[in-house]
Enzyme design. Sequence first.
Site, PDB file in Angstrom:
ATOM      1  N   SER A 147       0.356  -1.155   0.132  1.00  0.00           N
ATOM      2  CA  SER A 147      -0.301   0.211  -0.106  1.00  0.00           C
ATOM      3  C   SER A 147       0.495   1.040  -0.356  1.00  0.00           C
ATOM      4  CB  SER A 147      -1.087   0.272   1.243  1.00  0.00           C
ATOM      5  OG  SER A 147      -1.902   0.966   0.923  1.00  0.00           O
ATOM      6  N   GLU A 240      -9.324  -4.291  -6.692  1.00  0.00           N
ATOM      7  CA  GLU A 240      -9.429  -2.890  -5.642  1.00  0.00           C
ATOM      8  C   GLU A 240      -9.229  -1.746  -6.362  1.00  0.00           C
ATOM      9  OE1 GLU A 240      -5.213  -2.689  -3.784  1.00  0.00           O
ATOM     10  OE2 GLU A 240      -4.780  -4.136  -5.557  1.00  0.00           O
ATOM     11  N   HIS A 270      -7.903  -4.994  -0.856  1.00  0.00           N
ATOM     12  CA  HIS A 270      -5.976  -4.391  -0.612  1.00  0.00           C
ATOM     13  C   HIS A 270      -5.301  -5.621   0.375  1.00  0.00           C
ATOM     14  CE1 HIS A 270      -3.816  -1.403  -1.078  1.00  0.00           C
ATOM     15  NE2 HIS A 270      -4.020  -0.994   0.493  1.00  0.00           N
TER      16      HIS A 270
END
Length: 302
Positions: A147, A240, A270
């Site tokens: 991320s 995502e 995610h």
Amino acid sequence: MSIRLVLLNLWLRAFAKPMVRRFHGPAQMRRGTERLASWIVREPTEICRLQIRLAGRDALSLRAGQCAAGRVILYLHGGGYVTGSPWMYRGLTGRLAKLSGLEVIVPDYRLAPEAPVGAALEDATAAFDALVETGYDPSAIVLAGDSAGGGLALALLSALCQRGTPPAGVIALSPWTDLTCSGESLRLNASKDAMLPVERLGDTCEMVLRGHDPTDPRFSPLFAEFPDPPPVLIQHSMAEILCDDSLRMAERLRDFGTDVTVQSWPDTPHVWHFFDGRIPEAREALEDAAAAARKMLNLPQR
């Protein structure tokens, strides 16, 4: 798609995603994400965890048995640059250490909005340099992250390539690479994404950027330069909202001649790797990531 993944997606839609929508302010975001993580994280067995100091900051070292000497994974945790911690990621990084046979070090970099703008990259760079000062060759270090941490690893890659000390490679899991929020998947996958509410992305960007240019490569490696780059593995979900952050990042890297491998998973949430021990898809992805790390370091596969 496994039955466990189907059930996980249902749970995320019913409980986790609405909870994330209700977070307001960094303190509540941190408490909420740590609480969610406490419900989810399953630690692998036979992991040695050590609290260490790296570049003047806390870090977590994870090992499983005998590790390959002189080689290491520097892992940068996710959390939108606002939340997350090495401890919260002990399950994912512990599994990566166990599967790869490598030491994984997770630095506790400073978080927005309290830290100065750009502090995350400063701390990540300092951590890398500290490893080199202790005897690691840059080519013996694999950068990894998920991320925001995946974006941070790629931003660090750009800085290291430009100064001529690139790492062995980078492994980016569902990376956030574009803080201009211009990817089409933000709109197309808004309802498909089981975990991330797209409407909260703007608030997070404001806390991170605080008026700075969102195309600044320190925050958006999609706009960075990568002279003479090492191999990169990107794993992401097609469902995502950050899907395009991965796909466009791969094309940007290829423009500089990078050997990029993109693994696109159809229905995972995610950073599904975080759910290792809960869904088989997480273990499969981490096995591929571990194998990629060993290949980048010219080690035989296990």
